[in-house]
Design an enzyme around this catalytic site. Structure first.
Site, PDB file in Angstrom:
ATOM      1  N   CYS A  38      20.879 -61.113 -82.317  1.00  0.00           N
ATOM      2  CA  CYS A  38      22.142 -61.138 -82.726  1.00  0.00           C
ATOM      3  C   CYS A  38      22.526 -60.740 -83.864  1.00  0.00           C
ATOM      4  CB  CYS A  38      23.001 -62.537 -82.329  1.00  0.00           C
ATOM      5  SG  CYS A  38      24.605 -62.559 -82.344  1.00  0.00           S
ATOM      6  N   SER A  40      25.105 -61.935 -85.699  1.00  0.00           N
ATOM      7  CA  SER A  40      25.463 -62.937 -86.430  1.00  0.00           C
ATOM      8  C   SER A  40      24.287 -63.497 -87.739  1.00  0.00           C
ATOM      9  CB  SER A  40      25.801 -64.150 -85.791  1.00  0.00           C
ATOM     10  OG  SER A  40      26.929 -63.891 -84.822  1.00  0.00           O
ATOM     11  N   HIS A  43      24.455 -61.705 -90.716  1.00  0.00           N
ATOM     12  CA  HIS A  43      25.414 -62.204 -91.845  1.00  0.00           C
ATOM     13  C   HIS A  43      24.791 -63.231 -92.733  1.00  0.00           C
ATOM     14  CE1 HIS A  43      29.066 -59.973 -90.705  1.00  0.00           C
ATOM     15  NE2 HIS A  43      29.072 -60.442 -89.566  1.00  0.00           N
ATOM     16  N   HIS A  59      19.833 -68.060 -83.156  1.00  0.00           N
ATOM     17  CA  HIS A  59      20.828 -69.118 -82.605  1.00  0.00           C
ATOM     18  C   HIS A  59      21.003 -68.719 -81.271  1.00  0.00           C
ATOM     19  CE1 HIS A  59      23.135 -65.498 -83.911  1.00  0.00           C
ATOM     20  NE2 HIS A  59      24.245 -66.106 -82.765  1.00  0.00           N
ATOM     21  N   CYS A 166      24.742 -66.952 -76.462  1.00  0.00           N
ATOM     22  CA  CYS A 166      25.624 -66.345 -77.544  1.00  0.00           C
ATOM     23  C   CYS A 166      26.406 -65.371 -76.977  1.00  0.00           C
ATOM     24  CB  CYS A 166      24.789 -66.005 -79.007  1.00  0.00           C
ATOM     25  SG  CYS A 166      26.132 -65.326 -80.003  1.00  0.00           S
TER      26      CYS A 166
HETATM   27 ZN    ZN Z   1      25.203 -64.571 -81.754  1.00  0.00          ZN
END
Ligand code: ZN
Ligand code: ZN
Length: 365
Positions: A38, A40, A43, A59, A166
């Site tokens: 993912c 994210s 980041h 995650h 997610c």
């Molecule tokens: Zn995610």
């Protein structure tokens, strides 16, 4: 066991042997079947969002319970589970009001990088390694609090189950729960990556009549058509707001989703709304990012701008419900899975994601 550890921002993850302590009270040890790649995590890898290091990332995951800690009654060895990066207590005011994404429990897991008793199960040569959002599934195994695991039927492929953790809850949830898209409505989705495609699927599922996907990549826009987008706009070549107006007979859309985390795109999503429309910000922007919209449009046109975290979902109800929709073919998640990589290739998987080559890939530890 093998795990992908982030030691320093802007450096590749190190796949190496780490130690994992047995599950404590109220925890389970899960053998990871698949972990989603993912955006994210990126980041945190590049420092856009703060994290205490070293930490095992990942995650979005699913696996099989291998061991349960003391006091665990709701899960047992052999159960298949989806892992949640917004574990919720189930008892606080937000949980009681059906908004577990706002529960402080997940904030505690996120801010400490440790489990709920304030310690970590992860280490290497006696040095503590932190957990990531209470999941840390870029690893062969993970110890998670039971609040962060949802039992699922055994027949669901684990890579599909991982995506639930997610991308699906976030994107489909934004459309069907946060915005509650109405049948026959018009929808714009800005960003046709993994989350954006889930917003598209959610809008289609909710009965939207027109679903416009916007992106800067022709390849991603082409993909969005497979998920039910009815029109595409390449915002590199044309003015997005003007193009949306033209596609909607000058009106604008009822709902617009921003699935990138870019304030300019959120503004465009807001400007693309018809009067009375709702824009939903789903993408995660770097910490401290300012967002501006036209205050007049907000009031005179009674537009709504809202945020959606984890799709405003109630995972213990929505994961089983979305998996049933997958089973009956109404959520075509198989199409979302572009590639599978071994854990060792995690950095390569991120390079491919950042190059825009994949919708969603998973690591198979
Ligand atoms: Zn995610
Ligand atoms: Zn709570």
């Amino acid at each position: 066991m093998k795990a992908a550890v982030l030691y320093k921002t802007k450096q590749p993850l190190q796949v190496e042997d780490v130690d994992l302590a047995p599950p404590g009270e109220g925890e389970v040890l899960v053998k990871i079947g698949a972990a989603g790649v993912c955006h994210s995590d990126y980041h945190f890898m590049n420092g856009d969002l703060p994290i205490t290091l070293p930490a095992v990332l990942g995650h979005e995951g699913a696996g099989v319970v291998e061991e349960v800690g003391p006091g665990v009654k709701t899960l047992r060895k052999g159960d298949h589970v989806v892992l949640l990066f917004r574990a919720a207590c189930g008892r606080c005011e937000h949980c009681a009001k059906g908004r577990p994404a706002l529960c402080a429990l997940a904030g505690q897991l996120r801010n400490t990088g440790r489990l709920l008793d304030g310690t970590s199960r992860l280490s290497r040569n006696g040095e503590e390694i932190r957990h990531f959002l209470g999941v840390s599934c870029f690893a062969e195994r993970a110890v998670v609090p039971i609040e962060g695991a949802v039992k699922i039927p055994d027949d669901i492929p684990l890579p599909i189950a991982a995506l639930m953790g997610c991308a699906v809850l976030t994107g489909v949830g934004a459309a069907v729960i946060t915005a509650a898209v109405q049948p026959g409505s018009t929808v714009l989705v800005v960003g046709a990556g993994g989350i954006g495609l889930n917003c598209v699927m959610g809008a289609v599922l909710a009965g939207a009549n027109q679903v416009i996907a916007a992106d800067l990549s022709d390849a991603k826009l082409e993909t969005s058509l497979d998920f039910g987008a009815t029109h595409t706009v390449n915002a590199k070549d044309q003015d997005l707001v003007a193009a949306v107006r033209e596609l909607t007979g000058g009106e604008g859309v009822d709902y617009a989703f921003e699935a990138i985390g870019n304030p300019r795109a959120t503004r465009q999503a807001f400007e693309s709304l018809r009067r009375g429309g709702t824009a939903v910000s789903v993408g995660i922007a770097p910490l401290g990012t300012d967002l501006s919209i036209d205050a007049g449009e907000l009031v005179y046109q009674e537009k709504t701008l809202k945020g959606s975290y984890y799709g405003s979902s109630r995972p213990h109800a929505d994961v089983p419900r979305f998996l049933n929709l997958y089973r009956t073919g109404r959520l075509p998640l198989d199409k979302l899975l572009s590639r599978r990589y071994p854990l060792e290739k995690v950095n390569e998987a991120y390079d491919a994601l950042l190059a825009g080559e994949v919708a969603r890939s998973v690591l198979i530890p």
